[in-house]
Write a protein that holds these residues in place. Sequence first.
Motif, PDB file in Angstrom:
ATOM      1  N   ALA A   1      -3.445 -22.578   1.887  1.00 57.36           N
ATOM      2  CA  ALA A   1      -4.390 -22.713   0.776  1.00 57.36           C
ATOM      3  C   ALA A   1      -4.761 -24.167   0.543  1.00 57.36           C
ATOM      4  O   ALA A   1      -5.910 -24.487   0.232  1.00 57.36           O
ATOM      5  N   ARG A   2      -3.797 -25.097   0.699  1.00 57.73           N
ATOM      6  CA  ARG A   2      -4.089 -26.520   0.495  1.00 57.73           C
ATOM      7  C   ARG A   2      -4.887 -27.111   1.649  1.00 57.73           C
ATOM      8  O   ARG A   2      -5.802 -27.898   1.448  1.00 57.73           O
TER       9      ARG A   2
ATOM     10  N   THR B   1     -10.346 -27.072  -1.415  1.00 57.23           N
ATOM     11  CA  THR B   1      -9.531 -27.790  -2.387  1.00 57.23           C
ATOM     12  C   THR B   1     -10.269 -29.034  -2.866  1.00 57.23           C
ATOM     13  O   THR B   1     -10.806 -29.784  -2.070  1.00 57.23           O
TER      14      THR B   1
ATOM     15  N   ASN C   1       1.919 -19.752   3.139  1.00 54.20           N
ATOM     16  CA  ASN C   1       0.613 -19.465   2.556  1.00 54.20           C
ATOM     17  C   ASN C   1       0.136 -20.589   1.639  1.00 54.20           C
ATOM     18  O   ASN C   1      -1.053 -20.860   1.560  1.00 54.20           O
ATOM     19  N   GLY C   2       1.051 -21.261   0.941  1.00 50.25           N
ATOM     20  CA  GLY C   2       0.659 -22.378   0.079  1.00 50.25           C
ATOM     21  C   GLY C   2       0.056 -23.515   0.880  1.00 50.25           C
ATOM     22  O   GLY C   2      -0.922 -24.145   0.461  1.00 50.25           O
TER      23      GLY C   2
ATOM     24  N   ASP D   1      -9.058 -20.543   7.394  1.00 47.59           N
ATOM     25  CA  ASP D   1      -9.480 -21.378   6.264  1.00 47.59           C
ATOM     26  C   ASP D   1     -10.351 -20.572   5.304  1.00 47.59           C
ATOM     27  O   ASP D   1     -10.554 -19.367   5.483  1.00 47.59           O
ATOM     28  N   ALA D   2     -10.898 -21.241   4.287  1.00 46.11           N
ATOM     29  CA  ALA D   2     -11.693 -20.572   3.259  1.00 46.11           C
ATOM     30  C   ALA D   2     -12.970 -19.952   3.823  1.00 46.11           C
ATOM     31  O   ALA D   2     -13.527 -19.037   3.222  1.00 46.11           O
TER      32      ALA D   2
ATOM     33  N   ARG E   1      -8.068 -25.304  -6.413  1.00 45.04           N
ATOM     34  CA  ARG E   1      -8.134 -24.576  -5.136  1.00 45.04           C
ATOM     35  C   ARG E   1      -8.997 -23.341  -5.315  1.00 45.04           C
ATOM     36  O   ARG E   1      -8.903 -22.648  -6.309  1.00 45.04           O
TER      37      ARG E   1
ATOM     38  N   SER F   1      -3.695 -18.412  10.976  1.00 45.83           N
ATOM     39  CA  SER F   1      -4.045 -18.778   9.603  1.00 45.83           C
ATOM     40  C   SER F   1      -5.499 -19.207   9.575  1.00 45.83           C
ATOM     41  O   SER F   1      -5.933 -20.029  10.380  1.00 45.83           O
TER      42      SER F   1
ATOM     43  N   THR G   1     -10.642 -17.609  -0.354  1.00 44.97           N
ATOM     44  CA  THR G   1      -9.743 -16.574   0.142  1.00 44.97           C
ATOM     45  C   THR G   1      -9.200 -17.049   1.471  1.00 44.97           C
ATOM     46  O   THR G   1      -9.959 -17.499   2.334  1.00 44.97           O
ATOM     47  N   PHE G   2      -7.891 -16.945   1.627  1.00 45.30           N
ATOM     48  CA  PHE G   2      -7.249 -17.438   2.838  1.00 45.30           C
ATOM     49  C   PHE G   2      -6.472 -16.293   3.468  1.00 45.30           C
ATOM     50  O   PHE G   2      -5.564 -15.747   2.843  1.00 45.30           O
TER      51      PHE G   2
END
Length: 150
Positions: free
Chosen positions: A114-115, A120, A110-111, A66-67, A28, A64, A31-32
């Motif tokens: 990130a996924r 990823t 938050n996990g 994304d990257a 992974r 939320s 930054t999220f």
Amino acid sequence: DTQPGDSVNDTTVPDGVSAYVLARQEIRGGTFDANTSAAYLEDIWSVTDDLTATLGVRWDRFDSKDAEGNSFIKVSNMFSPRFGLAWDVKGDGNMKLYANAGRYYFPIANGLAAREGGGTIDTRTVSYTHLRAHETPEHLVCRLLLEKKK
């Protein structure tokens, strides 16, 4: 036990193979950001000397990203009513019977962001081999890892 001709992850096990190892590597990066806001308003009323009512409302907003910084889950204007009653059973402050009800919202973990928010890399590899005499599956995994490092 794996036998030639068996199907493992949509692949046919080749002749002469008695074992396989499925390896997974997940990387992974990025930054999220998760922006959340909430406000709560509550009031308590003494309905009688022995009965108290609590009324409240909570407002929430989740965003939320994304990257790349784009919103991928954005929820706004979630209103959550809350209600509670407390009854002083004997009227002397020694025993209370109470009940509460409300609606609740939870932001995305938050996990999960990130996924699912990009960045990823998920790689799965199947290695076919022979189990050596007296070799357990655990020994096989160690042997394949050591061979890979060489």
